[in-house]
Design a protein around this motif. Structure first.
Motif, short mmCIF file in Angstrom:
data_model
loop_
_atom_site.label_atom_id
_atom_site.label_comp_id
_atom_site.label_asym_id
_atom_site.label_seq_id
_atom_site.Cartn_x
_atom_site.Cartn_y
_atom_site.Cartn_z
N GLN A 213 0.82 -1.21 0.00
CA GLN A 213 0.00 0.00 0.00
C GLN A 213 0.85 1.27 0.00
OE1 GLN A 213 -2.30 -0.80 3.56
NE2 GLN A 213 -3.98 -1.66 2.36
N GLN A 214 2.12 1.15 0.34
CA GLN A 214 3.03 2.31 0.36
C GLN A 214 3.71 2.42 -0.99
OE1 GLN A 214 5.06 0.66 3.93
NE2 GLN A 214 4.65 2.65 4.89
N GLN A 215 2.96 2.91 -1.97
CA GLN A 215 3.41 2.89 -3.35
C GLN A 215 4.69 3.70 -3.56
OE1 GLN A 215 2.10 1.12 -6.03
NE2 GLN A 215 0.93 0.08 -4.43
N LYS A 216 4.75 4.89 -2.99
CA LYS A 216 5.94 5.71 -3.20
C LYS A 216 7.17 5.08 -2.56
CE LYS A 216 7.93 10.31 -2.57
NZ LYS A 216 9.22 9.76 -2.14
N GLN A 217 7.02 4.59 -1.31
CA GLN A 217 8.16 3.96 -0.64
C GLN A 217 8.62 2.71 -1.38
OE1 GLN A 217 5.41 5.14 0.72
NE2 GLN A 217 5.66 5.74 2.88
N LEU A 218 7.66 1.94 -1.91
CA LEU A 218 8.01 0.73 -2.66
C LEU A 218 8.74 1.10 -3.94
CD1 LEU A 218 7.84 -2.33 -2.63
CD2 LEU A 218 5.62 -2.16 -3.77
N ARG A 219 8.27 2.14 -4.60
CA ARG A 219 8.94 2.61 -5.82
C ARG A 219 10.37 3.05 -5.50
NH1 ARG A 219 7.43 8.24 -8.69
NH2 ARG A 219 8.53 8.92 -6.81
N ASP A 220 10.53 3.79 -4.41
CA ASP A 220 11.88 4.25 -4.03
C ASP A 220 12.80 3.07 -3.71
OD1 ASP A 220 10.96 6.80 -4.36
OD2 ASP A 220 10.70 7.23 -2.22
N THR A 221 12.24 2.02 -3.11
CA THR A 221 13.03 0.83 -2.80
C THR A 221 13.51 0.14 -4.07
OG1 THR A 221 11.80 0.48 -0.74
CG2 THR A 221 13.00 -1.40 -1.62
N ILE A 222 12.63 0.03 -5.05
CA ILE A 222 13.01 -0.57 -6.32
C ILE A 222 14.12 0.22 -7.00
CG2 ILE A 222 12.19 -1.09 -8.67
CD1 ILE A 222 9.41 -1.64 -7.41
N VAL A 223 13.96 1.54 -7.00
CA VAL A 223 14.96 2.40 -7.63
C VAL A 223 16.30 2.29 -6.91
CG1 VAL A 223 15.58 4.80 -8.11
CG2 VAL A 223 13.25 4.00 -8.54
N SER A 224 16.25 2.26 -5.58
CA SER A 224 17.49 2.17 -4.81
C SER A 224 18.21 0.85 -5.06
CB SER A 224 17.18 2.31 -3.31
OG SER A 224 18.34 2.09 -2.53
N GLU A 225 17.48 -0.27 -4.96
CA GLU A 225 18.11 -1.59 -5.05
C GLU A 225 18.53 -1.95 -6.47
OE1 GLU A 225 19.55 -5.33 -3.74
OE2 GLU A 225 18.99 -3.51 -2.63
N LEU A 226 17.69 -1.63 -7.45
CA LEU A 226 17.92 -2.12 -8.80
C LEU A 226 18.40 -1.04 -9.77
CD1 LEU A 226 14.87 -4.54 -9.12
CD2 LEU A 226 17.25 -5.12 -8.61
N ALA A 227 18.70 0.16 -9.26
CA ALA A 227 19.25 1.20 -10.13
C ALA A 227 20.38 1.94 -9.43
CB ALA A 227 18.14 2.17 -10.57
N GLN A 228 20.04 2.66 -8.38
CA GLN A 228 21.03 3.53 -7.75
C GLN A 228 22.21 2.75 -7.15
OE1 GLN A 228 18.60 5.67 -4.94
NE2 GLN A 228 17.97 7.21 -6.45
N GLN A 229 21.97 1.56 -6.65
CA GLN A 229 23.04 0.80 -6.01
C GLN A 229 23.77 -0.14 -6.97
OE1 GLN A 229 22.26 -0.88 -2.08
NE2 GLN A 229 20.49 0.46 -1.83
N THR A 230 23.42 -0.09 -8.26
CA THR A 230 24.15 -0.90 -9.22
C THR A 230 25.47 -0.21 -9.55
OG1 THR A 230 22.98 0.16 -11.06
CG2 THR A 230 22.08 -1.90 -10.22
N GLY A 231 26.47 -1.02 -9.92
CA GLY A 231 27.79 -0.48 -10.19
C GLY A 231 28.00 -0.19 -11.66
N ASN A 232 29.24 0.04 -12.03
CA ASN A 232 29.63 0.26 -13.41
C ASN A 232 30.55 -0.88 -13.83
OD1 ASN A 232 28.32 2.85 -13.62
ND2 ASN A 232 29.99 3.68 -12.38
N GLY A 233 30.26 -1.47 -14.97
CA GLY A 233 31.12 -2.57 -15.40
C GLY A 233 30.42 -3.48 -16.39
N ALA A 234 31.03 -4.63 -16.60
CA ALA A 234 30.56 -5.56 -17.63
C ALA A 234 29.35 -6.35 -17.17
CB ALA A 234 31.70 -6.51 -17.99
N ASP A 235 28.80 -7.11 -18.11
CA ASP A 235 27.69 -8.02 -17.80
C ASP A 235 28.28 -9.28 -17.17
OD1 ASP A 235 25.38 -9.49 -17.70
OD2 ASP A 235 25.34 -9.96 -19.85
N ILE A 236 28.16 -9.37 -15.86
CA ILE A 236 28.74 -10.49 -15.11
C ILE A 236 27.62 -11.31 -14.48
CG2 ILE A 236 30.23 -11.14 -13.18
CD1 ILE A 236 31.78 -8.56 -13.63
#
Length: 442
Positions: A213-236
């Motif tokens: 039910q916490q749509q904004k918080q869930l969206r922010d969690t997805i962005v944090s885990e699967l975008a912002q916290q990803t690194g730079n580099g090859a497909d490993i």
């Protein structure tokens, strides 16, 4: 300071997707604002939110505002107002979904204006449209603005935002191909939610997840885990491998699976896109549409499991466990694993007095780290040892009425062919189910 550049829609943007509801809302907003302006001051412009653009040479890439701009282009075209809204002649829409939706919306708008075109011609003055304009010089700045926007229409979800993040990290030469690959994945929400559970609910770094039910918080969690916290580099791709040592000391190496590890670190761009594509494929093949003629018993079990009443939150945890197992061991003893995971995960349905609440799943996983049992096992047999060590308990209330708990136990007894009468549920159900699941090894 003048603003120069040709408006363009970058490959990483989602397609044009506004439908009838959003069209009607935009027209209502324009009409109400125009009537308000008429009462206050006829010369006042009407405000339509913010636009975020990224300056790239002589191009102005639309980062946020594509849906509104495209709809205004369609309206201007139908009302023959192109001279007052030059975008009618400048924007190109190459995505097939955008083209299809534009055709539909042109028909809807044409029907809407058919009996009141003169009224709208007098009402809508394109020279008086006003936006807050944000122009950035880097894609990073544009992305930061983009992910925090909550403009009208179809609200951006987590998968929409991480799509933009990863496609812009792909070399421009390959962006179009990966954009098509992303679109082919379809709706990612259920897959992403299962992945979040698998990545967050681990003993070494246990983290809670926002409620559905916490749509904004869930969206922010997805962005944090699967975008912002990803690194730079090859497909490993990380995965389990084992070395077999022969009597003469020779070594042979074997890979348990060919995909990605659910909890592995990710890099932005191709790595994350292929990771999500891999798990979307697993989700579709083994849960959403298990068309597996070589695994008929597993298919029958999953089909039955999806129809259970009052188990939505448990199903969410189960899907994460199933993806974790398959990503490690593939189809190796999959039917056995599916039933042993069921005995553990769905135990909350009989150990609770009444309902299974969403927050109780997090409490359960802290006490019973079933995802870790799978992730930390080197073989299916080791995983089964952990699952079999779980003690199933039946809480005795609400078994003498037509409750969800009683119906659940009856349904399980029917499926596993356990001839128990309702008065035997409390003393014998746990033992009978444990024996049946253990017997699936034979």
């Amino acid at each position: 300071m003048g603003i120069n550049g040709q408006l363009a829609i970058p490959e990483y943007q989602r397609p044009y997707c506004w439908q009838d509801q959003q069209l009607a809302q935009l027209l209502t907003d324009i009409r109400e604002q125009k009537l308000l302006c008429k009462e206050l001051s006829p010369s006042l412009p009407y405000y339509l939110g913010s636009l975020i653009l990224h300056q790239e040479g002589d191009k102005l890439n639309i980062i946020d505002g594509q849906q509104r701009i495209t709809t205004l282009v369609l309206i201007a075209s139908l009302l023959q107002q192109g001279q007052n809204f030059p975008l009618v002649h400048s924007l190109e829409f190459k995505h097939p979904i955008s083209q299809q939706q534009i055709k539909h919306n042109l028909k809807w708008l044409q029907s809407y204006f058919s009996e009141q075109q003169e009224y709208w011609l007098s009402l809508l003055d394109f020279t008086k449209l006003q936006f807050t304009l944000v122009i950035t010089q880097t894609e990073d700045d544009a992305y930061r603005f983009f992910e925090t926007q909550n403009t009208g229409g179809v609200r951006l979800g987590g998968p929409d935002i991480i799509k933009a993040h990863h496609l812009r990290a792909v070399a421009s030469l390959h962006q179009k191909a990966f954009a098509k690959q992303w679109e082919a994945l379809g709706k990612l929400d259920d897959t992403v939610n299962a992945l979040l559970k698998g990545r967050y609910w681990q003993q070494i770094n246990m983290r809670g997840l926002p409620s559905h039910q916490q749509q904004k918080q869930l969206r922010d969690t997805i962005v944090s885990e699967l975008a912002q916290q990803t690194g730079n580099g090859a497909d490993i791709a990380f995965g389990r491998a084992y070395r077999q040592l022969g009597l003469a000391g020779e070594i042979s190496q074997h890979l348990a699976q060919q995909g990605y590890e659910l909890r592995q670190p990710l890099n932005a761009g191709v790595n994350s896109i292929r990771y999500l594509s891999y798990f979307r494929s697993l989700y579709h093949q083994y849960w959403e549409n298990p068309d597996l003629p070589h695994l008929p018993d597993f298919k029958a079990f999953i089909t039955w499991l999806k129809g259970l009443e009052g188990c939505g939150y448990l199903e969410g945890l189960y899907k994460a466990c199933l993806l974790q197992y398959i990503s490690q061991f593939g189809e190796n003893q999959l039917e056995t694993a599916a039933k042993k995971l069921f005995r553990v995960v769905y135990s909350r349905r009989v150990s609770n007095q009444k309902a299974v609440r969403e927050n109780s799943i997090y409490a359960f996983i802290r006490e019973t780290p079933v995802l870790d049992w799978v992730a930390l096992s080197y073989t299916p047999e080791q995983c089964f040892h952990y699952l079999d060590s779980f003690s199933l308990q039946v809480e005795g209330s609400n078994l003498d009425s037509n409750s969800v708990k009683r119906r659940f136990i009856g349904t399980v007894c029917d499926f596993f062919k356990m001839p128990l009468a309702p008065e035997d549920y409390k003393p014998h159900f746990a033992q009978a189910l444990t024996q049946k699941v253990a017997g699936s090894l034979k």
